[in-house]
Design an enzyme around this catalytic site. Structure first.
Site, PDB file in Angstrom:
ATOM      1  N   HIS A  97      21.039 -33.781  24.157  1.00 57.94           N
ATOM      2  CA  HIS A  97      20.183 -32.803  23.485  1.00 57.94           C
ATOM      3  C   HIS A  97      20.479 -31.374  23.951  1.00 57.94           C
ATOM      4  O   HIS A  97      19.562 -30.570  24.127  1.00 57.94           O
ATOM      5  CB  HIS A  97      18.717 -33.150  23.749  1.00 57.94           C
ATOM      6  CG  HIS A  97      17.758 -32.633  22.723  1.00 57.94           C
ATOM      7  ND1 HIS A  97      17.357 -31.317  22.683  1.00 57.94           N
ATOM      8  CD2 HIS A  97      17.123 -33.239  21.705  1.00 57.94           C
ATOM      9  CE1 HIS A  97      16.496 -31.147  21.693  1.00 57.94           C
ATOM     10  NE2 HIS A  97      16.345 -32.302  21.074  1.00 57.94           N
TER      11      HIS A  97
ATOM     12  N   GLU B 166      22.959 -33.935  17.563  1.00 58.99           N
ATOM     13  CA  GLU B 166      22.813 -35.199  18.283  1.00 58.99           C
ATOM     14  C   GLU B 166      23.407 -36.354  17.483  1.00 58.99           C
ATOM     15  O   GLU B 166      22.764 -36.887  16.572  1.00 58.99           O
ATOM     16  CB  GLU B 166      21.341 -35.501  18.535  1.00 58.99           C
ATOM     17  CG  GLU B 166      20.592 -34.475  19.337  1.00 58.99           C
ATOM     18  CD  GLU B 166      19.094 -34.700  19.255  1.00 58.99           C
ATOM     19  OE1 GLU B 166      18.590 -35.542  20.021  1.00 58.99           O
ATOM     20  OE2 GLU B 166      18.437 -34.071  18.408  1.00 58.99           O
TER      21      GLU B 166
ATOM     22  N   HIS C 227      12.046 -39.456  21.749  1.00 58.28           N
ATOM     23  CA  HIS C 227      13.036 -39.384  22.827  1.00 58.28           C
ATOM     24  C   HIS C 227      12.634 -40.220  24.040  1.00 58.28           C
ATOM     25  O   HIS C 227      12.784 -39.786  25.194  1.00 58.28           O
ATOM     26  CB  HIS C 227      13.269 -37.937  23.254  1.00 58.28           C
ATOM     27  CG  HIS C 227      13.896 -37.080  22.201  1.00 58.28           C
ATOM     28  ND1 HIS C 227      14.824 -37.553  21.296  1.00 58.28           N
ATOM     29  CD2 HIS C 227      13.730 -35.754  21.905  1.00 58.28           C
ATOM     30  CE1 HIS C 227      15.209 -36.567  20.502  1.00 58.28           C
ATOM     31  NE2 HIS C 227      14.550 -35.480  20.829  1.00 58.28           N
TER      32      HIS C 227
END
Length: 381
Positions: A203, A342, A129
């Site tokens: 998220h 996601e 991420h």
């Protein structure tokens, strides 16, 4: 039979309960300050049905979302904290915008135009991420706040060349919009001044029964994906294979409770992730926006359909919520108390030629528009 069930599931979500009408509004206020003194704003969007989204400039994050049940009762369906300090104290990506590259990049390395780049590592030997300080940890600039039929907020973050090891100055805008028909839309747009890679997503941890209400294992999920990208071990790096979901716990083509097959010890993939934490292959390239997931809570009747044009969808079943997180209203979040969906490119795409491309060049525009449509199934019990 499967296609008929899928169509019935999709159209059920369009049934909405009307609530008392008020004007669509957007308001802005301070939500606190970071340790280095940066002000963090929170913007509240309210539609004419009373549905309410709160978006904070720390991580361009969805802090809360009030959604009606079959009786019209509004409940927050997003896990998070009541104050900014909770988000600062512990990085969990709750509601956050993740990037530059959502999901994992193996060993934090990729090659672009013949040059190898090394990223910061924050997930063992991998980059997750965006690295050690991804977009979820940045204070975004609030550019625009609009009231009206579709209240909205637009935020911007400029990631400098070399940020976390990524090439190019990347300018990113995130716009949250709450429409009168109970749709929350998040539009990500990015441009760069030199070739780079981009994969942005959101998220949010969802619980359609309400955050803090307990397990989501009996909430039903549909994902219209025939395949997944299996991982090699607990590090969750794809092997490069595209594998069918047929006959596996990963088959959600017909809606089923999230927890129905989650304890199937014959699935090595479930053992690696301690539950679901996998990318579904929805297409092999970007196509027109379509339903990528549908979730229904049988108790409240709330239904959420997720729309996107991205080829992949990461589904995570809250496996690492371990009871040490004390969220809103002092609720303790435990394993399986939420799910994450996601829409994205495939994990580690830059290191797998068969996965497509994550490349963004100067003059091009990256987009990921995610729509969450909320409705009611009156028949759900």
């Amino acid at each position: 039979m499967k296609s008929v069930t899928l169509l019935r599931s999709i159209f059920t979500a369009s049934l909405l309960i009307p609530l008392a009408a008020t004007a669509g509004q957007a308001t802005r206020e301070s939500f606190g300050h970071t340790a280095d003194g940066q002000n963090v704003d929170i913007v509240t969007l309210t539609n004419s049905h009373g549905m309410r989204a709160r978006v904070m400039s720390y991580g361009a994050s969805l802090q809360s979302l009030l959604v009606p049940d079959r009786s019209g009762k509004l409940v927050d369906v997003v896990l998070g904290y009541d104050t900014l300090q909770g988000y600062l104290d512990r990085r969990q990506y709750l509601g956050a915008t993740v990037g530059r590259y959502a999901n994992r990049i193996a060993h934090g390395k990729f090659t672009l135009d013949g040059k190898t780049y090394s990223l910061t590592l924050n997930d063992g030997t991998n980059s997750l991420h965006g690295g050690t300080k991804g977009f979820d940890m940045q204070v975004w600039k609030v550019l625009d706040v609009k009231s009206g039929p579709t209240p909205s907020v637009t935020m911007e973050y400029v990631s400098p060349d070399g940020d976390q090891g990524y090439p190019g100055t990347l300018t990113v805008k995130a716009t949250y919009m709450l429409s009168d028909d109970n749709q929350l839309k998040i539009a990500y747009v990015a441009t760069t001044d030199k070739p780079t890679i981009v994969n942005l997503s959101n998220h949010t941890y969802w619980n359609l029964g309400g955050e803090g209400s307990g397990s989501v294992m009996d909430q039903t999920l549909m994902i219209p994906g025939n395949d997944i990208t299996p991982v090699s071990d607990a590090a969750s790096i794809p092997t490069g294979e595209i594998a069918s979901v047929a006959g596996t716990p990963y088959d959600f083509r017909v809606a089923k409770p999230i927890g129905r097959d989650i304890r199937d010890g014959r699935s090595q993939q479930l053992l690696f992730g301690k539950g679901y934490d996998m990318n579904w292959v929805l297409s092999r390239k970007e196509i027109e926006p379509r339903v990528v997931a549908r979730v229904e809570d049988p108790h409240s009747g709330r239904v959420m359909t997720v729309w996107s044009s991205k080829p992949g969808l990461q589904f995570y079943s809250g496996n690492f919520l371990d009871g040490t997180t004390v969220g809103k209203d002092h609720h303790i979040y435990r394993q399986g108390d939420a799910f994450v969906l996601e829409p994205q490119l495939f994990p580690d795409t830059p290191n797998h030629a068969d996965f497509g491309s994550a490349r963004l060049a100067p003059g091009d525009i990256y987009k990921n528009v995610i729509v969450y449509r909320f409705g009611i199934d009156q028949a759900a019990k």
